[in-house]
Motif scaffolding. Structure first.
Motif, short mmCIF file in Angstrom:
data_model
loop_
_atom_site.label_atom_id
_atom_site.label_comp_id
_atom_site.label_asym_id
_atom_site.label_seq_id
_atom_site.Cartn_x
_atom_site.Cartn_y
_atom_site.Cartn_z
N UNK A 37 0.82 -1.21 0.00
CA UNK A 37 0.00 0.00 0.00
C UNK A 37 0.86 1.26 0.00
N UNK A 38 1.91 1.27 0.81
CA UNK A 38 2.82 2.42 0.83
C UNK A 38 3.46 2.62 -0.54
N UNK A 39 3.90 1.52 -1.13
CA UNK A 39 4.53 1.59 -2.45
C UNK A 39 3.55 2.12 -3.49
N UNK A 40 2.32 1.64 -3.44
CA UNK A 40 1.30 2.06 -4.40
C UNK A 40 0.99 3.54 -4.27
N UNK A 41 0.83 4.01 -3.04
CA UNK A 41 0.54 5.44 -2.81
C UNK A 41 1.69 6.31 -3.32
N UNK A 42 2.90 5.91 -3.02
CA UNK A 42 4.07 6.68 -3.50
C UNK A 42 4.14 6.67 -5.02
N UNK A 43 3.85 5.52 -5.63
CA UNK A 43 3.85 5.44 -7.09
C UNK A 43 2.82 6.40 -7.69
N UNK A 44 1.65 6.46 -7.08
CA UNK A 44 0.61 7.40 -7.57
C UNK A 44 1.08 8.85 -7.45
N UNK A 45 1.70 9.18 -6.32
CA UNK A 45 2.21 10.55 -6.15
C UNK A 45 3.25 10.86 -7.22
N UNK A 46 4.18 9.92 -7.42
CA UNK A 46 5.26 10.13 -8.38
C UNK A 46 4.72 10.31 -9.80
N UNK A 47 3.75 9.48 -10.17
CA UNK A 47 3.23 9.57 -11.54
C UNK A 47 2.28 10.74 -11.76
N UNK A 48 1.43 11.02 -10.77
CA UNK A 48 0.43 12.07 -10.96
C UNK A 48 1.02 13.48 -10.86
N UNK A 49 2.11 13.63 -10.14
CA UNK A 49 2.63 14.97 -9.88
C UNK A 49 3.08 15.67 -11.17
N UNK A 50 3.69 14.93 -12.09
CA UNK A 50 4.19 15.55 -13.32
C UNK A 50 3.07 16.12 -14.20
N UNK A 51 2.04 15.31 -14.53
CA UNK A 51 0.98 15.91 -15.35
C UNK A 51 0.25 17.05 -14.64
N UNK A 52 0.07 16.94 -13.31
CA UNK A 52 -0.57 18.05 -12.58
C UNK A 52 0.28 19.31 -12.67
N UNK A 53 1.58 19.16 -12.60
CA UNK A 53 2.45 20.33 -12.71
C UNK A 53 2.36 20.95 -14.11
N UNK A 54 2.23 20.08 -15.13
CA UNK A 54 2.10 20.59 -16.49
C UNK A 54 0.77 21.31 -16.72
N UNK A 55 -0.27 20.80 -16.07
CA UNK A 55 -1.60 21.43 -16.21
C UNK A 55 -1.67 22.72 -15.40
N UNK A 56 -1.07 22.70 -14.21
CA UNK A 56 -1.10 23.87 -13.31
C UNK A 56 0.32 24.35 -13.03
N UNK A 57 1.00 24.93 -14.02
CA UNK A 57 2.41 25.30 -13.83
C UNK A 57 2.64 26.38 -12.78
N UNK A 58 1.62 27.15 -12.46
CA UNK A 58 1.80 28.21 -11.47
C UNK A 58 1.60 27.72 -10.03
N UNK A 59 1.15 26.49 -9.89
CA UNK A 59 0.95 25.93 -8.55
C UNK A 59 2.30 25.46 -8.01
N UNK A 60 2.77 26.14 -7.00
CA UNK A 60 4.12 25.86 -6.48
C UNK A 60 4.18 24.52 -5.75
#
Length: 193
Positions: A37-60
């Motif tokens: 479960x820990x591994x899965x949650x971290x994997x989701x954070x790692x994968x989702x963070x990049x596209x979210x940053x691309x969609x919301x580039x001003x969100x620090x």
């Protein structure tokens, strides 16, 4: 957010220290059951963070978390590896690998093992040395194995827990695909040819 960046070196050390500390599961092997479960949650954070940053580039927040992706990946990898090793040791040992049912696409273990194997090239290339010596193009290809790991892990979890977990995994995968496409569109809009 500035605090995250200001103390990023110390936060990275803390994450890596947690990675090393998690190896002490050797003394409490039953805790491996939570490690997936820990591994899965971290994997989701790692994968989702990049596209979210691309969609919301001003969100620090997204930009700040991007700094820690490599360390989070190492922690996720250790949790996944410890989960796999202790699973085999608790069951029938690694002789389970010789069972022909293990290699059936309809059995959860096959998908988990493939996801587990895919983690190794990712780990060994998640450093500046590999980035420099593999050239960016080749390094990028290997790093895309993370998408395979994500998909195989989702299938693995869905097959273990039918019903609600299977539906949840499907929703997570479909959501990621949609967000990834939105991120690609967002990048194209911001950088016209």
């Amino acid at each position: 957010m500035f605090m995250l960046i200001k103390y990023s070196k110390y936060i990275k050390y803390a994450i890596l220290s947690l990675s090393i500390f998690s190896l002490f599961v050797i003394f409490e092997p039953r805790s491996y059951k939570e490690f997936w479960e820990y591994s899965w949650i971290l994997l989701l954070i790692i994968l989702f963070i990049r596209p979210f940053r691309d969609i919301f580039p001003k969100c620090r927040l997204f930009t700040s978390i991007m700094i820690f992706r490599r360390e989070l990946w190492i922690l996720a990898w250790i949790f996944a590896i410890m989960h796999g090793i202790w699973y085999f040791l608790e069951k029938e040992g690694f002789s389970l690998l010789l069972d022909q049912n293990t290699w059936s696409l309809s059995w959860y273990l096959w998908w988990g093992m493939i996801a587990w194997i895919v983690t190794f090239p990712l780990l060994f290339t998640s450093n500046n040395f590999a980035l420099k010596n593999l050239w960016f193009k080749n390094w990028k290809i290997i790093q895309r194995f993370a998408y395979l790991m994500f998909l195989f892990t989702a299938i693995h979890i869905a097959l273990i827990h039918d019903g609600e977990k299977a539906i949840a995994m499907s929703i997570i995968v479909i959501t990621y695909i949609i967000i990834y496409i939105l991120a690609l569109i967002s990048k194209k809009i911001k950088t016209p040819n």
